[in-house]
Design an enzyme around this catalytic site. Structure first.
Site, PDB file in Angstrom:
ATOM      1  N   ILE A  44       0.889  -1.161   0.000  1.00 61.19           N
ATOM      2  CA  ILE A  44       0.000   0.000   0.000  1.00 61.19           C
ATOM      3  C   ILE A  44       0.930   1.214   0.000  1.00 61.19           C
ATOM      4  CG2 ILE A  44      -0.168  -0.080   2.536  1.00 61.19           C
ATOM      5  CD1 ILE A  44      -2.956   0.954   2.426  1.00 61.19           C
ATOM      6  N   SER A  45       0.626   2.216  -0.825  1.00 65.39           N
ATOM      7  CA  SER A  45       1.501   3.390  -0.951  1.00 65.39           C
ATOM      8  C   SER A  45       1.487   4.229   0.324  1.00 65.39           C
ATOM      9  CB  SER A  45       1.029   4.285  -2.091  1.00 65.39           C
ATOM     10  OG  SER A  45       0.939   3.561  -3.286  1.00 65.39           O
TER      11      SER A  45
END
Ligand code: SAH
Length: 226
Positions: A67-68
């Site tokens: 997940i960024s």
């Protein structure tokens, strides 16, 4: 709101100021910051890493994917300049966090994910959280989503070695495509591509970034949809 969640928002605002000379924006829109505040990132993170849910860094989400970091999620969302009428395509559903942020701001979100397990988990998550305006499909996002095109915005959350031509074609005139482009596991550039009303394509370099690769595997098929 818990302190750590508020800190995440403060860090996003600070990073936005630090990077203003590159991104051209000193702050993100109120609507984007409200979405970042409303969506609980912890709900998208596996239990083992949940304590770091509000850190401004990427986190593992299983299947070798990440997940960024929240700042990048906010920046990419801001670059799309969505309205409540927008129809958006995301390539790379992953945990579903970015899609949930988009769903707060747009009318409809379509999201493509090539790993069936991730697509399925994200779908369940959206149902549990009550998102009725996100549709997930397990397919190769390199080809976009022809049946749902054109899109007001397209966001790619994996690094492409080149801009997938289908994504430009599926952009509505006036639409915006935000995509990291560059070699896998190396320096990549976040690009903002605008399809102008007259039809010309304009490309702006925004920032150096590091994303997991966009895998253009023609064998990815729709195994979880039916
Ligand atoms: N937006 C996600 C982060 C995704 S990481 C989130 O908020 O959690 C990038 C994702 O892109 C991974 O899940 C990976 O499986 C997916 N991906 C890589 N290549 C793809 C392709 N060609 N089509 C669709 N998804 C792809």
């Amino acid at each position: 709101m818990a302190d750590t969640r508020q800190q995440m928002l403060d860090t996003i605002a600070t990073e936005a100021r630090y990077t203003a000379s590159m991104t051209g924006r000193r702050q993100f829109s109120e609507a984007v910051m409200q979405a970042m505040s409303d969506v609980d990132r912890a709900a998208f993170i596996p239990p083992a890493n949940r304590e770091q849910a509000y850190d401004n860094g990427p986190l593992p989400i299983g299947n070798g994917q990440t997940i960024s970091q929240p700042y990048i999620v906010a920046l990419m969302t801001d670059l799309l300049e969505l309205t409540p009428e927008s129809v958006v395509l995301e390539v790379g559903t992953g945990s579903g966090y970015q899609a949930a942020i988009l769903a707060q701001l747009a009318r409809q979100v379509y999201s493509l994910e090539r790993i069936p397990e991730l697509a399925e988990t994200a779908r369940k998550r959206f149902a549990d959280l009550g998102y009725a305006n996100i549709e997930v499909r397990c397919a190769n996002g390199y080809d976009g989503w022809q049946d749902r095109a054109p899109f007001d915005g397209i966001i790619v959350t994996a690094a492409a070695s080149e801009i997938p031509p289908a994504l430009i074609e599926q952009l509505r005139p006036g639409g915006r495509l935000v995509i990291p482009v560059g070699p896998p596991y190396s320096y990549q550039e976040l690009l903002l591509i605008t399809r102008e009303e007259a039809g010309n394509i304009r490309t702006q370099k925004i920032l150096g970034v590091a994303f997991v690769p966009l895998i253009n595997d023609q064998n990815t098929n729709d195994v979880t949809r039916h």
